[in-house]
Design an enzyme around this catalytic site. Structure first.
Site, PDB file in Angstrom:
ATOM      1  N   GLY A   1      66.433  47.904  30.559  1.00  0.00           N
ATOM      2  CA  GLY A   1      65.285  47.494  31.540  1.00  0.00           C
ATOM      3  C   GLY A   1      64.463  46.037  31.746  1.00  0.00           C
ATOM      4  O   GLY A   1      64.776  45.550  29.926  1.00  0.00           O
ATOM      5  N   CYS A   2      63.442  45.275  32.456  1.00  0.00           N
ATOM      6  CA  CYS A   2      63.349  44.570  32.368  1.00  0.00           C
ATOM      7  C   CYS A   2      62.399  43.706  30.939  1.00  0.00           C
ATOM      8  O   CYS A   2      62.339  43.764  30.057  1.00  0.00           O
ATOM      9  CB  CYS A   2      63.254  43.413  33.573  1.00  0.00           C
ATOM     10  N   TYR A   3      61.408  45.293  31.101  1.00  0.00           N
ATOM     11  CA  TYR A   3      60.267  44.914  30.242  1.00  0.00           C
ATOM     12  C   TYR A   3      60.732  45.323  28.681  1.00  0.00           C
ATOM     13  O   TYR A   3      60.396  44.559  27.981  1.00  0.00           O
ATOM     14  CB  TYR A   3      59.067  46.170  30.609  1.00  0.00           C
TER      15      TYR A   3
ATOM     16  N   THR B   1      62.958  44.736  27.442  1.00  0.00           N
ATOM     17  CA  THR B   1      64.389  43.727  27.289  1.00  0.00           C
ATOM     18  C   THR B   1      63.194  42.818  26.232  1.00  0.00           C
ATOM     19  O   THR B   1      63.572  41.710  24.973  1.00  0.00           O
ATOM     20  CB  THR B   1      65.577  42.778  28.147  1.00  0.00           C
TER      21      THR B   1
END
Ligand SMILES: NC(=O)C1=CN([C@@H]2O[C@H](COP(=O)(O)OP(=O)(O)OC[C@H]3O[C@@H](n4cnc5c(N)ncnc54)[C@H](OP(=O)(O)O)[C@@H]3O)[C@@H](O)[C@H]2O)C=CC1
Ligand SMILES: CC(=O)N[C@@H](CCC(=O)OP(=O)(O)O)C(=O)O
Length: 310
Positions: A116-118, A120
């Site tokens: 997931g972006c967060y 990461t």
């Protein structure tokens, strides 16, 4: 021979950016579904089963359905960008810089879950400190973040860009996930090697792409010897030799008046900062990335390239 790649969800936000990144490549052949047929299950099943690598850019339920369409087909390898398999023990976690050896795991994996972006950002900051023993058991970790609105896919993009919609959003910056039960918390805990779930507070800004993830820490509550310099050196050591993730020097960070969430837009890189004053009581760890770059599509292409190099 070119590897056959099918992006299930290729007309969505993450899928489109993956497709763009593959333009002009001769080592991959894109199998494509017409936009009007994107939900045609029979066509998807056929294309999924014809691919060497299927990249799933779908909501969680549709991802699980795609994986079930591939059950029994041992020829197709999968990269899933949804949340569905990110803590599944039999899937390789697609953050190549996680540890020494993670790139090799991804290279040989059949099933890869794209982070997931967060997470990461959060995992990139927390895991090296846990692995080095600087962040003790029981430490109450908070993660605060702001994302560009493309992080919410077509739905949120429409709400932010089309003022005529009934569900249009007019805020320039809003907090959400207010129940503190965001779907990324288990992923941050597992891959950040945390023994307690972090308190995660996300927000969205009125800009399309870009992301800042912050992890503030009290030095007195870390292991003895945890200084700004030691924490920075630990991150530098962990990411030595990496070109996608870099750690900004303490000298450069100390001179910065601000961090711009959009600085890395349209790149696949991530920068890590350690803010704080030598001898001070606090540090603020910061990850800067493009939610659609290293936070999604860029990472998916990085993982695909690793898998193709097997
Ligand atoms: N955007 C981001 O920054 C990030 C996204 N992700 C993850 O990537 C995945 C895709 O997200 P994103 O691209 O943002 O979402 P979008 O909503 O922009 O795109 C999703 C695409 O999947 C299609 N789709 C939905 N359900 C089905 C189905 N049952 N069968 C076939 N196609 C379907 C949608 O079609 P339709 O138009 O008909 O709805 C759309 O084209 C999600 O799991 C998301 O959590 C991960 C990291 C970051
Ligand atoms: C701004 C926004 O809405 N962001 C999304 C997360 C985007 C993302 O990373 O998707 P995954 O959940 O697949 O990782 C959210 O908070 O649900």
């Amino acid at each position: 021979m070119a590897a056959k790649i099918f992006i299930d969800g290729e007309h969505g936000t993450t899928g489109l950016q993956i497709r763009t990144r593959m333009t002009g490549r001769r080592d991959v052949e894109l199998l494509s579904i017409p936009e009007a047929e994107r939900r045609n299950a029979a066509m998807r099943e056929d294309l999924l089963n014809s691919a060497d690598i299927a990249i799933l850019c779908l909501p969680d339920d549709a991802s699980k359905e795609a994986v079930s369409m591939l059950a029994g087909n041992n020829n197709v390898r999968i990269i899933d960008t949804s949340t569905a398999y990110r803590v599944a023990p039999d899937w390789a976690y697609g953050f190549a810089e996680l540890d020494k050896g993670q790139a090799e795991k991804i290279r040989s994996a059949r099933h890869v879950s794209n982070p997931g972006c967060y997470p990461t950002g959060a995992v990139s900051l927390l895991r090296p400190l846990r692995a080095a023993g600087l962040l003790p058991d029981g430490y109450p970790v908070s993660v605060n973040a702001v994302s560009g609105y493309t992080g919410g896919g077509k739905q949120l993009i429409g709400q932010m860009e089309d003022a005529s919609r009934e569900d249009a959003l007019f805020a320039n910056n809003f907090l959400y996930g207010l129940t503190l039960k965001h779907k990324h918390v288990p992923e941050m805990k597992t891959h950040g090697l945390l023994d307690r779930a972090p308190l995660f507070s996300p927000s969205v800004g009125r800009f399309a792409q870009g992301m800042i993830v912050q992890v503030p820490l009290f030095l007195d509550d870390l292991k003895d010897g945890a200084t700004v310099e030691k924490i920075h050196a630990t991150l530098v050591d962990h990411y030595a030799g990496q070109d996608i993730v870099s750690v900004v020097s303490l000298e450069e960070s100390a001179k910065l008046p601000r961090v711009d969430a959009e600085e890395l837009v349209d790149t696949d890189r991530m920068k890590l900062f350690v803010f704080g004053t030598p001898g001070g009581a606090h540090v603020n760890l910061v990850a800067l990335l493009d939610n659609l770059g290293k936070g999604a599509s860029g990472a998916a292409v990085q993982n695909m390239d690793l898998m193709l190099s097997a």
